[in-house]
Structure formats: C-alpha cells, structure tokens
Design a protein around this motif. Structure first.
Motif, PDB file in Angstrom:
ATOM      1  N   LYS A   1       3.483   0.728 -13.410  1.00 54.68           N
ATOM      2  CA  LYS A   1       3.525  -0.567 -12.730  1.00 54.68           C
ATOM      3  C   LYS A   1       4.960  -0.850 -12.301  1.00 54.68           C
ATOM      4  O   LYS A   1       5.897  -0.197 -12.794  1.00 54.68           O
TER       5      LYS A   1
ATOM      6  N   CYS B   1       7.521   3.231  -9.048  1.00 57.39           N
ATOM      7  CA  CYS B   1       6.131   2.902  -9.384  1.00 57.39           C
ATOM      8  C   CYS B   1       5.187   3.924  -8.747  1.00 57.39           C
ATOM      9  O   CYS B   1       5.258   4.200  -7.541  1.00 57.39           O
TER      10      CYS B   1
ATOM     11  N   LEU C   1       2.185   3.678  -7.950  1.00 56.03           N
ATOM     12  CA  LEU C   1       1.279   3.104  -6.960  1.00 56.03           C
ATOM     13  C   LEU C   1       1.876   3.115  -5.555  1.00 56.03           C
ATOM     14  O   LEU C   1       1.137   3.021  -4.563  1.00 56.03           O
ATOM     15  N   GLU C   2       3.200   3.233  -5.462  1.00 53.40           N
ATOM     16  CA  GLU C   2       3.852   3.192  -4.146  1.00 53.40           C
ATOM     17  C   GLU C   2       3.340   4.285  -3.214  1.00 53.40           C
ATOM     18  O   GLU C   2       3.206   4.075  -2.007  1.00 53.40           O
TER      19      GLU C   2
ATOM     20  N   LEU D   1       0.431   5.611  -3.208  1.00 54.42           N
ATOM     21  CA  LEU D   1      -1.025   5.568  -3.063  1.00 54.42           C
ATOM     22  C   LEU D   1      -1.492   4.437  -2.155  1.00 54.42           C
ATOM     23  O   LEU D   1      -2.692   4.248  -1.962  1.00 54.42           O
ATOM     24  N   GLU D   2      -0.532   3.685  -1.602  1.00 55.17           N
ATOM     25  CA  GLU D   2      -0.873   2.504  -0.804  1.00 55.17           C
ATOM     26  C   GLU D   2      -1.685   2.853   0.438  1.00 55.17           C
ATOM     27  O   GLU D   2      -2.477   2.043   0.913  1.00 55.17           O
TER      28      GLU D   2
ATOM     29  N   THR E   1      -7.775   0.849  -0.714  1.00 58.46           N
ATOM     30  CA  THR E   1      -7.008   2.052  -1.027  1.00 58.46           C
ATOM     31  C   THR E   1      -7.070   2.355  -2.521  1.00 58.46           C
ATOM     32  O   THR E   1      -7.558   1.536  -3.319  1.00 58.46           O
TER      33      THR E   1
ATOM     34  N   SER F   1      -4.529   2.493  -4.532  1.00 59.60           N
ATOM     35  CA  SER F   1      -3.672   1.535  -5.240  1.00 59.60           C
ATOM     36  C   SER F   1      -4.388   0.196  -5.426  1.00 59.60           C
ATOM     37  O   SER F   1      -4.264  -0.444  -6.479  1.00 59.60           O
ATOM     38  N   ASP F   2      -5.164  -0.240  -4.404  1.00 60.94           N
ATOM     39  CA  ASP F   2      -5.965  -1.468  -4.543  1.00 60.94           C
ATOM     40  C   ASP F   2      -6.957  -1.324  -5.694  1.00 60.94           C
ATOM     41  O   ASP F   2      -7.156  -2.250  -6.498  1.00 60.94           O
TER      42      ASP F   2
ATOM     43  N   ARG G   1      -5.235  -1.589  -9.092  1.00 61.25           N
ATOM     44  CA  ARG G   1      -4.872  -2.984  -9.391  1.00 61.25           C
ATOM     45  C   ARG G   1      -6.111  -3.822  -9.724  1.00 61.25           C
ATOM     46  O   ARG G   1      -6.053  -4.700 -10.590  1.00 61.25           O
TER      47      ARG G   1
END
Length: 395
Positions: free
Chosen positions: A32, A39, A41-42, A44-45, A74, A76-77, A80
C-alpha cells in the motif's frame, strides 16, 4: 484460456518492472502507499480486469464498504475493493472454493490465473518478518501446506484467520502425543511451568511455541533418510521415464502408505517433467482444493525447484510427503473423551491412577479439599494430566 495466459504474462512483466524500479531507486516495494516505498499497485493501474469474472466474483464476495459504489475496472481497483493485496487473496480463497468444481470455463480459468498473479505480486512486497525463517521452503506447523503470509501457518491453520481449524489441529496433535508418549508431553509442560509459574495447564499449552508443535508433527511419520537412500539405490535421481515414476511410487508405498494411496494415480504417469510431476502430486494430495497447487506455481517455481535432468530436488517433494503422512497419522488417531460410567478403566497408567487414588484418600481423610495441583507436584506430572486421570477414575 488465452485471456488467462495474457494476464499471467502481463503481471510477470509488471513484476519485472517493479523489481527493476526497486533495484535502481534503492526503495523497497510495499503493498500500500507508504512514504519512501514503491507501491505495488502503481504498475497495475492500467491492467484491465475481466468484467465477466468480476461480476461472478462480487455475486459471492462483496467489496468493502468504502468501495461498494465505486467502479472496479482494473486489477488495482479490484485489490482496493477487497481492502488490499492480502485481504484480496483471502477473499479469493473463499471464492475459488465455492467455484472449485466448475474450473473449466473461461471465467474460472481467468480467476485461477488472477489468484496466482496476486500471490506473485504479494511476493514482491517487503516482508521482513519472513526473512528470519531458516528453512529453504517453509511449511505449516501442523500440516504439509506452504505458509501463508506467516512464519508458521498455512491459510487453513492460521490462528487469526481460521481459529477453528487452528485449535482443532493443535488439539489433535496434543492428543496424539499424549497417546504416544504422555511422559514426554508432561515433562515438557513441567519445564514450561518453571518459566510461567502463575499459569495453569491450559494456559501453558498456549505458550508452547509453534516450532515445538512442528517438531512433534514430524514424530508421526518415518524419517526421510531411509527413503532418500532407497531412491538413490534405485537410481531415481534421474527423472525421465514412466518406469522411474512407477519406481518412485513403489518406494513411497513402503515408507508413506497414506501418501502413496493418494498418489497412486494415472495422472502422475503422464508427467513430462519433474516440475509437472511435483505439481501433480500437490494437486492429488488434496484433490478437492485446487488452491495449493496454484500457490506452489506462484511462489517462484523455477527458483525453488531448480530443475535439473541429472539431479532434480527430490527432497522438496519428499518433505511434503513426509508431512502429509504425519498429518494423516495424527488425525487418524481416535480421540476418546474418557471411559463411560460403569466401564472398566483401561490398564494403561493404572499405577499412576492408584497413586492418585491414594493421595486423594489422604487429602480427604485429613479433611482437606482435593488439590489436583498438589497431586501433580507430588507425582511430577502436570495438573491437566491429573485432571484427566481423576475424571477417568471418579466420573
């Protein structure tokens, strides 16, 4: 199927990008956003999520409250919406188990690939608490599965994630050890009571470290050395033909019969490589749970397997089979709750029972309240052991 392969290739590319950025910047990777970290997730956006999969997923697993009305487009979505990488993997476990018998359509093939990808992504993040673990390949304290974001436990036996299975496994192992060698267990708790003199026996059991439970687990399966020696004598270091596979299974039948029963299957005979053979074995050990095979595939398969035609790492598979045998032996043992009223008391530990009767009589004759702790100290056994034998005698 093509969509699944593309996803795995895409995630593998993004992981390389993450590791490259981490190496060049000197920053660690986090699950995170954290100051001073990259991070995960960056990257995977912009990796699109298969919408048909997500529709099926959210029909069973609801997103966390703060994301209940947000679009999930996505990877990353998706992470989250579940509350993070680790929580996503836990929710995926539930989802795949519910869909386990239907893993033959495009949605669930994609789901299986995404699950493995999430594990790979988590593997890039900084997990300092695992660095101290000295085993080459860490297994759960109570069984044969890989640890899951923990030093000692798989997802099925984690004390916070699955308390019921954790306490059941601990009780089964404790009961098996008491049946095998009650003095060994009593002596261990006596030594532990010196460190924690104010705790009762139930509290002392909770102080037993997982490393000790791990050692006790291995008591219930034959050691590896004789198996390895027999494999070498049969020239099984070279894995190449169905004959070699057959010989491996035959050797297994002598040492680990419960594992052999699971693996005596035509699926293994079709294995073309050592990796494929190992992964097929993992699947057959628990055929109703496709997740464990996925975890093995996701956790740096090429690194830990280090396949070599001349000398594949047979010991990696043998450790799993040994632990599987131990797990099955432990849970196959009956766990009687003591004899019914009117039944004859079993002959085992009769001498100890006689001593307890004598001490109880001495206390009651002196007008004292029965003190099980004092009896335990007198006989050099735990109070819990006194309680069990006392109930067998007087109940």
């Amino acid at each position: 199927m093509e969509r699944s392969f593309k996803l795995e290739e895409e995630i593998a590319t993004r992981i390389k990008e993450l590791n490259s950025r981490s190496k060049s910047s000197g920053q660690k990777i986090s699950a995170k956003p954290l100051k001073g970290y990259i991070c995960a997730l960056e990257v995977l956006e912009d990796v699109d999520l298969y919408c048909n999969f997500y529709e099926d997923f959210k029909s069973l697993i609801k997103p966390i409250k703060t994301h209940s009305h947000k679009k999930v487009l996505t990877i990353s979505d998706f992470i989250r919406s579940n509350g993070g990488i680790n929580k996503s993997i836990r929710m995926f476990t539930i989802y795949l188990k519910k869909r386990n018998r239907e893993l033959d359509n495009s949605v669930l093939l994609y789901a299986d690939s995404l699950y493995k990808s999430l594990i790979s992504i988590r593997g890039t993040t900084s997990r300092g608490h695992l660095k101290a673990f000295k085993l080459i390949f860490p297994y759960c304290t109570f069984c044969w599965r890989l640890i899951d974001y923990s030093r000692y436990y798989c997802e099925f036996h984690h004390p916070t994630g699955n308390q019921s299975s954790y306490y059941h496994a601990k009780a089964a192992l404790t009961s098996a050890l008491l049946a095998r060698d009650p003095n060994h267990f009593d002596n261990f708790t006596i030594q532990l009571s010196k460190k924690y003199p104010s705790l009762n026996n139930k509290q002392l059991i909770n102080k037993i470290p997982p490393q000790q439970f791990n050692k006790w687990t291995l008591l219930f399966a034959p050691p590896l050395i004789p198996v390895i020696k027999e494999l070498k004598s049969n020239n099984l270091a070279i894995f190449s033909t169905p004959k070699v596979i057959k010989n491996f299974i035959e050797v297994l039948s002598k040492h680990y019969p419960k594992a052999h029963k699971q693996l005596n299957n035509e699926l293994l005979m079709g294995s073309k490589t050592w990796q494929e053979f190992v992964l097929n074995c993992i699947h057959l050990l628990d055929p109703y749970d496709s997740l464990e095979k996925s975890v093995w595939e996701a956790k740096d398969l090429k690194k830990w397997m280090a396949p070599d035609d001349k000398d594949p790492q047979v010991s990696i598979l043998l450790v799993v089979l040994q632990r599987y045998e131990a797990f099955k032996n432990i849970h196959a043992l009956p766990r009687p709750r003591g004899p019914k009223k009117g039944d004859d008391i079993p002959s085992k530990n009769n001498e100890l029972r006689d001593k307890i009767r004598l001490l109880v009589t001495q206390q009651t004759d002196a007008g004292l309240k029965i003190n099980k702790a004092a009896i335990g100290r007198e006989l050099n056994i735990s109070r819990e052991r006194v309680r069990v034998l006392f109930n067998e005698i007087y109940n």
